[in-house]
Scaffold this active site. Structure first.
Site, PDB file in Angstrom:
ATOM      1  N   GLU A   1       0.264  -1.499   4.632  1.00  0.00           N
ATOM      2  CA  GLU A   1       0.609  -0.069   4.686  1.00  0.00           C
ATOM      3  C   GLU A   1       2.073   0.068   5.088  1.00  0.00           C
ATOM      4  OE1 GLU A   1      -2.148   2.493   6.827  1.00  0.00           O
ATOM      5  OE2 GLU A   1      -0.652   4.073   7.002  1.00  0.00           O
TER       6      GLU A   1
ATOM      7  N   PHE B   1      -6.031  -4.092   3.399  1.00  0.00           N
ATOM      8  CA  PHE B   1      -6.783  -3.852   4.641  1.00  0.00           C
ATOM      9  C   PHE B   1      -5.922  -3.207   5.732  1.00  0.00           C
ATOM     10  CE2 PHE B   1      -8.703  -7.638   2.573  1.00  0.00           C
ATOM     11  CZ  PHE B   1      -9.879  -7.044   2.156  1.00  0.00           C
TER      12      PHE B   1
ATOM     13  N   THR C   1      -4.357  11.549  10.096  1.00  0.00           N
ATOM     14  CA  THR C   1      -4.335  12.403  11.280  1.00  0.00           C
ATOM     15  C   THR C   1      -3.025  13.190  11.355  1.00  0.00           C
ATOM     16  OG1 THR C   1      -3.509  10.577  12.623  1.00  0.00           O
ATOM     17  CG2 THR C   1      -5.892  10.904  12.558  1.00  0.00           C
TER      18      THR C   1
ATOM     19  N   ALA D   1      -6.159   5.373   5.095  1.00  0.00           N
ATOM     20  CA  ALA D   1      -6.973   6.406   5.742  1.00  0.00           C
ATOM     21  C   ALA D   1      -8.259   6.713   4.956  1.00  0.00           C
ATOM     22  CB  ALA D   1      -6.159   7.683   5.982  1.00  0.00           C
TER      23      ALA D   1
ATOM     24  N   ARG E   1      -7.969  -1.637   8.800  1.00  0.00           N
ATOM     25  CA  ARG E   1      -9.224  -0.929   8.509  1.00  0.00           C
ATOM     26  C   ARG E   1      -9.857  -0.310   9.758  1.00  0.00           C
ATOM     27  NH1 ARG E   1     -13.134  -3.860   4.122  1.00  0.00           N
ATOM     28  NH2 ARG E   1     -13.891  -1.998   3.095  1.00  0.00           N
TER      29      ARG E   1
ATOM     30  N   PHE F   1      -8.021   1.659  11.820  1.00  0.00           N
ATOM     31  CA  PHE F   1      -6.775   2.249  12.329  1.00  0.00           C
ATOM     32  C   PHE F   1      -6.888   2.720  13.784  1.00  0.00           C
ATOM     33  CE2 PHE F   1      -3.113   5.304  11.812  1.00  0.00           C
ATOM     34  CZ  PHE F   1      -2.230   4.467  11.156  1.00  0.00           C
TER      35      PHE F   1
ATOM     36  N   ARG G   1      -5.396   7.829  16.554  1.00  0.00           N
ATOM     37  CA  ARG G   1      -6.749   7.746  15.976  1.00  0.00           C
ATOM     38  C   ARG G   1      -7.738   7.151  16.996  1.00  0.00           C
ATOM     39  NH1 ARG G   1      -9.555   8.586  11.176  1.00  0.00           N
ATOM     40  NH2 ARG G   1      -7.801   9.097   9.843  1.00  0.00           N
TER      41      ARG G   1
ATOM     42  N   GLU H   1     -13.117   2.710   5.187  1.00  0.00           N
ATOM     43  CA  GLU H   1     -13.039   2.225   6.556  1.00  0.00           C
ATOM     44  C   GLU H   1     -14.293   2.435   7.413  1.00  0.00           C
ATOM     45  OE1 GLU H   1      -9.365   4.609   6.968  1.00  0.00           O
ATOM     46  OE2 GLU H   1      -8.674   2.904   8.142  1.00  0.00           O
TER      47      GLU H   1
ATOM     48  N   GLN I   1       0.834  -1.192   0.000  1.00  0.00           N
ATOM     49  CA  GLN I   1       0.000   0.000   0.000  1.00  0.00           C
ATOM     50  C   GLN I   1       0.875   1.250   0.000  1.00  0.00           C
ATOM     51  OE1 GLN I   1      -2.749  -2.126   3.253  1.00  0.00           O
ATOM     52  NE2 GLN I   1      -3.355   0.003   3.002  1.00  0.00           N
TER      53      GLN I   1
HETATM   54  N1  MTE Z   1     -11.438  -2.968   0.059  1.00  0.00           N
HETATM   55  C1  MTE Z   1     -10.880  -4.059  -0.502  1.00  0.00           C
HETATM   56  N2  MTE Z   1     -11.600  -4.773  -1.379  1.00  0.00           N
HETATM   57  N3  MTE Z   1      -9.607  -4.453  -0.194  1.00  0.00           N
HETATM   58  C2  MTE Z   1      -8.843  -3.757   0.724  1.00  0.00           C
HETATM   59  O1  MTE Z   1      -7.700  -4.128   0.982  1.00  0.00           O
HETATM   60  N4  MTE Z   1      -8.755  -1.845   2.293  1.00  0.00           N
HETATM   61  C3  MTE Z   1      -9.538  -0.943   3.130  1.00  0.00           C
HETATM   62  C4  MTE Z   1     -10.579  -0.206   2.297  1.00  0.00           C
HETATM   63  N5  MTE Z   1     -11.304  -1.124   1.475  1.00  0.00           N
HETATM   64  C5  MTE Z   1      -9.419  -2.605   1.346  1.00  0.00           C
HETATM   65  C6  MTE Z   1     -10.730  -2.235   0.948  1.00  0.00           C
HETATM   66  C7  MTE Z   1      -8.731   0.029   3.841  1.00  0.00           C
HETATM   67  S1  MTE Z   1      -7.963  -0.424   5.265  1.00  0.00           S
HETATM   68  C8  MTE Z   1      -8.611   1.313   3.404  1.00  0.00           C
HETATM   69  S2  MTE Z   1      -7.751   2.465   4.275  1.00  0.00           S
HETATM   70  C9  MTE Z   1      -9.228   1.766   2.153  1.00  0.00           C
HETATM   71  O2  MTE Z   1      -9.890   0.720   1.464  1.00  0.00           O
HETATM   72  C10 MTE Z   1      -8.139   2.354   1.273  1.00  0.00           C
HETATM   73  O3  MTE Z   1      -8.573   2.739   0.030  1.00  0.00           O
HETATM   74  P1  MTE Z   1      -9.298   4.129  -0.240  1.00  0.00           P
HETATM   75  O4  MTE Z   1      -8.511   5.170   0.458  1.00  0.00           O
HETATM   76  O5  MTE Z   1      -9.255   4.220  -1.708  1.00  0.00           O
HETATM   77  O6  MTE Z   1     -10.673   3.999   0.318  1.00  0.00           O
HETATM   78  N1  LUZ Z   2      -2.666   5.652   8.238  1.00  0.00           N
HETATM   79  C1  LUZ Z   2      -1.987   6.707   8.667  1.00  0.00           C
HETATM   80  C2  LUZ Z   2      -3.981   5.541   8.406  1.00  0.00           C
HETATM   81  O1  LUZ Z   2      -0.765   6.749   8.510  1.00  0.00           O
HETATM   82  N2  LUZ Z   2      -2.643   7.721   9.256  1.00  0.00           N
HETATM   83  C3  LUZ Z   2      -3.972   7.696   9.461  1.00  0.00           C
HETATM   84  O2  LUZ Z   2      -4.531   8.632   9.997  1.00  0.00           O
HETATM   85  C4  LUZ Z   2      -4.682   6.558   9.038  1.00  0.00           C
HETATM   86  N3  LUZ Z   2      -5.985   6.466   9.234  1.00  0.00           N
HETATM   87  C5  LUZ Z   2      -6.635   5.382   8.853  1.00  0.00           C
HETATM   88  C6  LUZ Z   2      -5.932   4.369   8.236  1.00  0.00           C
HETATM   89  N4  LUZ Z   2      -4.623   4.456   8.016  1.00  0.00           N
HETATM   90 MO1  MOS Z   3      -6.339   1.387   5.848  1.00  0.00          MO
HETATM   91  S1  MOS Z   3      -6.083   0.716   7.779  1.00  0.00           S
HETATM   92  O1  MOS Z   3      -5.904   2.959   6.174  1.00  0.00           O
HETATM   93  O2  MOS Z   3      -4.961   0.755   5.139  1.00  0.00           O
END
Ligand code: MTE
Ligand code: LUZ
Ligand code: MOS
Length: 750
Positions: free
Chosen positions: A226, A222, A434, A503, A336, A338, A304, A706, A191
């Protein structure tokens, strides 16, 4: 509009890291990891492993030309352990062989002697021993100590929520290919391509520009990729760098589950004070976060937790503190939500406990305390376009909640051994990293001379459909059809210095960057069109690959316009840079305006518990969700459903177990259960809340990745209320996940 990959996914044509065509001479790597959770390495004998035919090298910290350090926020994490090991599964060496099978054989031949040190697995236990990965943080609003004295009722209790395995379908992995002059190209399932690039450069002791990281897509992240996709990419690159051969490192499922961190378990204690009108006057909480053996993203996750400790409620007096407790578990990481879900579970538990004491349904308390326009969050941000009450009321009206509650009560009177329960779960989730400096993105847009368009951004596709959203933004902005647009891989040489895809803010940040780039290109093309048509730019617009003048279609097509622009030597490439306006946060005061906006919603969950067996079904989850003005409602609804079921899994059946020696017991899919179609709610109703959307959301379509995970928390309390209907002596306890075993015990609790 559906995800543009779905057809190819279904046919098995989409490419993941393990599908990249390997070059001749590619070697395979396997990680040798610690078999003890804490100790001093006395001796390692690699000779038998090195003697296995096909083993090329075993790399350790000694082979690192740069720094043996991959800590992202705090430099406390070596790539390879040297003197001490701090968790079971901690990498010690990398076996490089001609095949993975040979590397596995060699791994079994390594002999290691570790002098064991005391193992700490619990957060509170670490707290008592003064073991931390970072300093504590605290947010306060008003004055809790005075406020508690004035309350009609004060309740204290403790709450536990367990970790969660990410279980992305594609395990962690990378493929590193040496280029000329000591450069390296890395295909990574990450990620955070920039994090991989930066850490690889640091470990190899070379500048970042010598490393190119390319990400096609992820089979899920998920949050688990990251930060924790980085070590594997760095290891593969180290081997490629030293051996000058392409090296592939893909973790098998067992290694992945054992070696990587998960959602943070939290132990928490709360104190909540209410007046006789059910108004929450004061709330105090101490969060003991089980950070694992190194900081990883724990400090940001802890932060968070504080931001979401009061969920959707306005509480005038708040005191929240979080400790990052250092234990001998794999470093826990983003998942997801966080840290938000862990925080919200505590305030919701506190409300349930208060309701039990007051002998009223919990929703009466929830309803009384929803945050209103211009109320302050504990961190100083003022609620604007607050939709807590609107989503709450809409759910009551749309789903006829009062009559459903009445029906549940009637059912429970009529049935002895089968009981139903319900719960309401409001959510409020802040959108933005954040850490304010991370809220930026770039997009590089090329219009090729045939009129086709290539778009590169910092966004990583991981199933959430961000590429489809980028496609739609580009096509709409330029006035062309989506078949003209291609979203390129995420690559650090095209888009540099990216924040991770995380995020939930990826579509907002990268989409706004795309808009900035495409607007600039469009203006140049309009100038060309205006000159061709002998008019001025304001009279031109482009739609469906056609050029319009004063709303009348002209004979000029998009392709012709682009060809003409080429002849006139107009720049058909643009780089857009976006940084979220308005946000700021002062960590010394712990006050500011960290979020671009909040996402709201309300879920109503009903369950049926078999009071003989402790098993349960989730009958229905009906929820009203604030999508803003969704630009891709089908995709966004899919995100809500997926997140909800993932949240339900965390709250009900996904049980991570470590023994007292720090060994992961739930280390396979036979012992770790995620929801399948039978465990999912029988029905899910997702109703979009009617709103205007938010200017800082991409095309007013709010972030959705999330927030809906936290609707799953309602399931815990719905089960609890069914238990209460069966066993009036049951005193509500908060020890998620509520597995059928625990439910059975609580059904018969005296
Ligand atoms: N949806 C799918 N299908 N697969 C994933 O890994 N990750 C989730 C969410 N939805 C995820 C998902 C998480 S933890 C985040 S932070 C967001 O997707 C990230 O993507 P976005 O910022 O485009 O929403
Ligand atoms: N990652 C991060 C995150 O580095 N900062 C955030 O605030 C955050 N929030 C949600 C998911 N990932
Ligand atoms: Mo999602 S926990 O911000 O990868």
């Amino acid at each position: 509009m559906k995800n543009k990959d779905s057809y190819h996914h279904l046919r098995g044509e989409s490419l993941f890291v393990d599908d990249v065509n390997v070059q001749q001479g590619t070697l395979h790597a396997l990680v040798f990891d610690s078999s003890k959770a804490h100790g001093t390495i006395k001796h390692i004998d690699y000779s038998a492993a090195l003697a296995v035919p096909g083993v090329i090298r075993i790399l350790t910290a000694e082979n690192i030309p740069g720094k043996n350090q991959i800590g992202g926020i705090i430099p406390d994490e070596p790539l390879f352990a040297t003197n001490q090991v701090h968790f079971m599964g901690q990498p010690i060496a990398l076996i490089v062989a001609t095949s993975e099978r040979i590397a596995k054989k060699a791994r079994a031949c390594i002999k290691i002697t570790i002098d064991e040190l005391p193992v700490v697995t619990g957060a509170k236990e670490a707290f008592d021993k003064n073991l931390f990965v970072a300093a504590p943080r605290a947010f306060t609003l008003g004055d809790t100590s005075k406020a508690f004295d004035a309350c009609d009722m004060v309740i204290e209790d403790s709450v536990f929520s367990n970790g969660q395995e990410h279980l992305y379908l594609e395990t962690q992995g990378a493929y590193a290919v040496p280029q000329e002059q000591g450069n390296i190209k890395i295909y990574s399932s990450t990620q955070g391509p920039t994090a991989v690039q930066k850490m690889t450069a640091q470990v190899l002791g070379i500048p970042m520009h010598k490393i190119e990281v390319d990400v096609n897509r992820l089979g899920g992240g998920f949050g688990g990729k990251e930060d924790q996709a980085t070590p594997w990419a760095v290891m593969a690159s180290l081997a490629a760098f030293v051996l000058k051969k392409p090296v592939k490192l893909i973790l098998n499922r067992h290694d992945d589950m054992r070696m990587t961190g998960k959602r943070h378990p939290y132990e928490s204690t709360f104190k909540i004070g209410l007046d006789k009108d059910y108004k929450i006057k004061a709330f105090e909480v101490y969060f003991y976060q089980n950070s694992g053996a190194a900081a990883d993203l724990s400090p940001a996750i802890a932060e968070r937790t504080l931001f979401h400790a009061t969920n959707s409620y306005f509480i005038p007096n708040v005191s929240t503190t979080v400790y990052n407790c250092k234990t001998n578990l794999p470093p826990n990481t983003a998942f997801r939500g966080f840290g938000g879900p862990q925080g919200m579970f505590v305030i919701e538990s506190a409300i349930q406990k208060a309701a039990e004491q007051l002998q009223v349904p919990a929703y009466k308390i929830q309803e009384q305390n929803l945050i209103q326009e211009n109320d302050s969050f504990s961190y100083g941000q003022i609620a604007k376009q607050a939709l807590a009450t609107k989503s709450w009321k809409t759910s009551f009206d749309s789903f006829a909640i009062p009559s459903k509650i009445a029906a549940i009560n009637t059912f429970n009177k009529a049935n002895k051994t089968i009981k139903k329960g319900y719960a309401l779960m409001p959510i409020c989730f802040g959108i933005s990293f954040t850490n304010t400096p991370m809220n930026h993105a770039r997009a590089l847009v090329h219009i090729y001379q045939d009129g086709s368009v290539g778009v590169s951004t910092g966004a990583v596709e991981m199933g959430q459909s961000v590429n489809t959203k980028m496609l739609k933004v580009t096509a709409l902005e330029l006035g062309i059809t989506i078949d003209k647009v291609k979203i390129e891989t995420t690559n650090t040489t095209r888009v540099a210095n990216t924040s991770p895809t995380a995020a939930s803010a990826t579509a907002d940040l990268n989409g706004k960057a795309v808009q900035i780039a495409t607007k600039a290109l469009l203006n140049r093309l309009k100038t060309v069109a205006a000159s061709l048509l002998n008019t001025s730019e304001e009279n031109i617009f482009i739609e469906g690959n056609c050029i319009y003048q004063n709303n009348v279609k002209t004979a000029i097509t998009w392709e012709q316009l682009v060809a003409e622009a080429m002849l006139r030597r107009v720049a058909l490439t643009e780089n857009g840079h976006y940084a979220t306006p308005e946000i700021h946060f002062d960590k010394r005061k712990e006050k500011g305006h960290p979020f671009a906006y909040h996402v709201y919603g309300t879920a109503f969950t009903t369950v049926t518990v078999d009071c003989i067996r402790g098993t349960y079904d989730i009958d229905d989850v009906s929820l009203v969700h604030d999508f803003g003005k969704s630009m891709t409602l089908g995709i966004d609804t899919g995100q809500v459903e997926g997140a909800l079921v993932q949240g339900i899994g965390w709250m009900t059946m996904e049980e991570i177990g470590f023994d007292k020696n720090g060994r992961l017991q739930s280390n396979a899919l036979s012992t770790y259960k995620v929801p399948d179609i039978f465990a999912a709610p029988k029905t899910i109703h997702v109703q979009p809340l009617e709103t205007t959307g938010h200017e800082l959301a991409i095309m007013k379509s709010k972030a959705v990745g999330e927030p809906p995970l936290m609707y799953g928390i309602g399931t815990y309390f719905a089960i609890q209320n069914a238990i209460k209907a069966f066993n009036p002596n049951y005193k509500k306890v908060f020890h998620a996940p509520y597995t059928p075993e625990k439910v059975l015990v609580d059904l018969y609790d005296k």
